[in-house]
Design an enzyme around this catalytic site. Structure first.
Site, PDB file in Angstrom:
ATOM      1  N   SER A  11       0.846  -1.187   0.000  1.00  0.00           N
ATOM      2  CA  SER A  11       0.000   0.000   0.000  1.00  0.00           C
ATOM      3  C   SER A  11       0.882   1.238   0.000  1.00  0.00           C
ATOM      4  O   SER A  11       2.099   1.146   0.059  1.00  0.00           O
ATOM      5  CB  SER A  11      -0.868   0.005   1.257  1.00  0.00           C
ATOM      6  OG  SER A  11      -0.022   0.188   2.380  1.00  0.00           O
ATOM      7  N   LYS A  12       0.229   2.378  -0.030  1.00  0.00           N
ATOM      8  CA  LYS A  12       0.957   3.648  -0.022  1.00  0.00           C
ATOM      9  C   LYS A  12       1.882   3.746   1.182  1.00  0.00           C
ATOM     10  O   LYS A  12       2.942   4.350   1.130  1.00  0.00           O
ATOM     11  CB  LYS A  12      -0.033   4.818   0.004  1.00  0.00           C
ATOM     12  CG  LYS A  12      -0.678   5.060  -1.339  1.00  0.00           C
ATOM     13  CD  LYS A  12      -0.870   6.555  -1.544  1.00  0.00           C
ATOM     14  CE  LYS A  12      -1.623   6.869  -2.806  1.00  0.00           C
ATOM     15  NZ  LYS A  12      -0.955   6.835  -4.021  1.00  0.00           N
ATOM     16  N   ARG A  13       1.436   3.153   2.260  1.00  0.00           N
ATOM     17  CA  ARG A  13       2.218   3.137   3.488  1.00  0.00           C
ATOM     18  C   ARG A  13       3.627   2.575   3.254  1.00  0.00           C
ATOM     19  O   ARG A  13       4.586   2.942   3.905  1.00  0.00           O
ATOM     20  CB  ARG A  13       1.463   2.276   4.512  1.00  0.00           C
ATOM     21  CG  ARG A  13       1.925   2.297   5.918  1.00  0.00           C
ATOM     22  CD  ARG A  13       0.820   1.735   6.817  1.00  0.00           C
ATOM     23  NE  ARG A  13       0.253   0.497   6.287  1.00  0.00           N
ATOM     24  CZ  ARG A  13       0.772  -0.709   6.479  1.00  0.00           C
ATOM     25  NH1 ARG A  13       1.857  -0.862   7.186  1.00  0.00           N
ATOM     26  NH2 ARG A  13       0.197  -1.780   5.960  1.00  0.00           N
ATOM     27  N   GLY A  20       5.254   2.964   0.619  1.00  0.00           N
ATOM     28  CA  GLY A  20       5.918   3.727  -0.431  1.00  0.00           C
ATOM     29  C   GLY A  20       5.489   3.273  -1.820  1.00  0.00           C
ATOM     30  O   GLY A  20       6.105   3.637  -2.815  1.00  0.00           O
TER      31      GLY A  20
END
Ligand code: GLU
Length: 497
Positions: free
Chosen positions: A257-259, A261
């Site tokens: 996920s965006k978490r 990167g």
């Protein structure tokens, strides 16, 4: 025809809910490789029937991302094709007709339950510890009564009659046969009260009309696949082969996920990844030819890609490996191509004071100096900006004195810079080799280690401690500016003493 015997026609079917995420794009890459490997057809279809989730501009961004990666399509929203339009919101009559047919054969029914009733039902189910899902109230309603209420304009949805005592079995190319009990499903909505189909109905209808041979998609859809199989069967359509590809994991083992990167493809472009590297990296994220080969050209991938060899185990996204791979692609790129990419970056990222267009000769000269040091195109500007300025802002004293040798010897550093300026000023031939020879002699004369002296010069001339090779850089910057920078640095340092 048995499943899989049809000509290969595969689709990438994004929803316009924002920029395409790398996981989603990997599905497109695999579908594309599969189509190109087999001489089949690859099409793009926009799945925009959930208009509440639509992010304006998504289609353009999705197509840009595909273009950037070098993925082409044979049919699609922008180029049309034999089954145009390839945008679901423009194909509503087909879905409504399919829903009608399902109503006629009683495979589906109209449901008039209000939002309040459904909310109460859910609450009761929760309280009783029962699994959530539609309880089938409207299924028992006589079809004539339902038709009359609909004709009178009463709001309703159409549900597929899924729940029963039977089982649904289907083949997944990667996982083999899967069998589920229909009682675990509820009667799900296929046509909403606004007349729009849900994904379940819309993609089945389109996959039939567009003669899709294989549904390649992320395995978040695997739990819904039995629903789709039932719709295919109820409409008398031939089932495509299902290929559910595993999720990509982040370094902590959770879904990428965006978490972690994880970015959209266009952000990778922005950071300075090259398309061939990202394509290669994603293509082998969960697929392998053997246990060693990692670098593949696009042509080679088309030649060897076998979709049946996609692993059902989720792969882990390794940013360092992607960076490494990008560095390899940059190093192996023909110099002229790399120069053009560097020039494009510099054009965009150098301070506005630097005249445009950026000096191509200069970019050509510095490319060989930095190509080994850059893993991302985005790193180049900070590494070479000193070539483009008349003078570099004099670095802070700590930059010069950061090395152990000079920390307690400011006077020595000032003297070293002054002597270097004089040496450079007097070098007979202005070439990297001659400058280096003269500078080594100066170090010897001053009885300091050459490396310590060069560190001072590097900071003075480039404004940084980490920079391209010093003497080649000096040669390109030019005698007069180099002398000036060395003198300015000596002055500035003296003032701090
Ligand atoms: N529109 C769906 C998505 O973006 C497509 C799934 C499929 O390929 O069938 O997830």
């Amino acid at each position: 025809m048995s499943p899989g015997a049809r000509p290969v026609r595969v689709r990438y079917a994004p929803s316009p809910t924002g920029d395409p995420h790398v996981g989603n794009i990997r599905t497109a890459i695999w579908a594309w490789l599969f189509a190109r490997h087999t001489g089949g057809t690859f099409l793009v279809r926009l799945e925009d029937t959930d208009q509440t989730r639509e992010v304006p501009g998504s289609l353009e961004r999705i197509l840009d991302a595909l273009h950037w990666l070098g993925i082409d399509w044979d049919e699609g929203p922008d180029i049309g094709g034999p089954h145009a339009p390839y945008i679901q919101s423009q194909r509503l009559p087909g879905y409504r007709a399919a829903a009608e047919r399902l109503l006629e054969t009683r495979a589906a029914y109209r449901c008039f339950c209000t939002a309040e009733r459904l909310a109460e039902m859910r609450k009761a189910q929760q309280a009783a510890g029962e699994p959530p899902g539609y309880d089938g109230l409207c299924r028992a309603r006589p079809a004539e009564e339902a038709a009359a209420r609909a004709a009178a304009g009463e709001a309703h949805v159409v549900r597929f009659a899924m729940r029963d005592e039977g089982r649904t079995a289907f083949e997944d190319l990667l996982r083999g046969e899967i069998t589920v009990e229909n009682r675990h499903f509820d009667d799900f909505v296929i046509l909403k009260s606004d007349g729009f189909p849900t994904y379940h109905l819309a993609h089945v209808v389109d996959d039939e009309v567009m003669a899709i041979s294989h549904i390649t998609r992320g395995d978040e859809w695997l739990p819904s696949a039995p629903r789709h199989v039932r719709i295919f069967d109820a409409l008398g359509y031939e089932r495509p082969v299902f290929v559910h590809t595993p999720v990509i994991l982040g370094p902590d083992g959770g879904k990428l996920s965006k978490r972690h990167g994880a970015k959209s493809v266009l952000e990778y472009a922005e950071d300075g990844y090259v398309p061939a590297a990202l394509f290669n990296f994603l293509a082998i994220l969960g697929w392998a030819l053997d246990d060693k080969t990692e670098l593949f050209t696009r042509e080679r991938l088309v030649e060897v890609f076998d979709i049946a060899k996609v692993s059902v185990n989720p792969a882990t996204f390794d940013t360092q490996k992607l960076e490494w791979m990008n560095g390899v692609y940059l190093r192996e790129m023909p110099e002229a191509e790399l120069t053009a990419l560097f020039a494009e970056r510099l054009e965009r990222d150098l301070p506005p004071a630097v005249p445009r267009p950026v000096d191509r000769e200069l970019v050509r000269a510095l490319t060989p100096l930095v190509r080994e040091r850059v893993k991302l195109l985005g790193e180049v500007t900070a590494l070479v900006d000193f070539f483009f300025a008349d003078d570099v802002p004099t670095p802070a004293a700590e930059e010069f004195l950061g090395s152990k040798r000079w920390r307690d010897d400011v006077a020595g550093a000032v003297a070293g810079l002054g002597a270097s300026a004089a040496t450079v000023e007097g070098v007979a031939t202005w070439s990297a080799a001659a400058i280096e020879a003269a500078m080594r002699a100066t170090a010897e004369r001053l009885a300091v280690r050459a490396g310590d002296l060069f560190t001072l010069c590097r900071v003075a001339v480039t404004g940084k401690r980490v920079a391209p090779p010093l003497f080649e850089s000096m040669e390109i910057v030019g005698r007069e500016p180099v002398v000036r920078r060395l003198r300015a640095a000596a002055e500035a340092l003296r003032a701090t003493a």
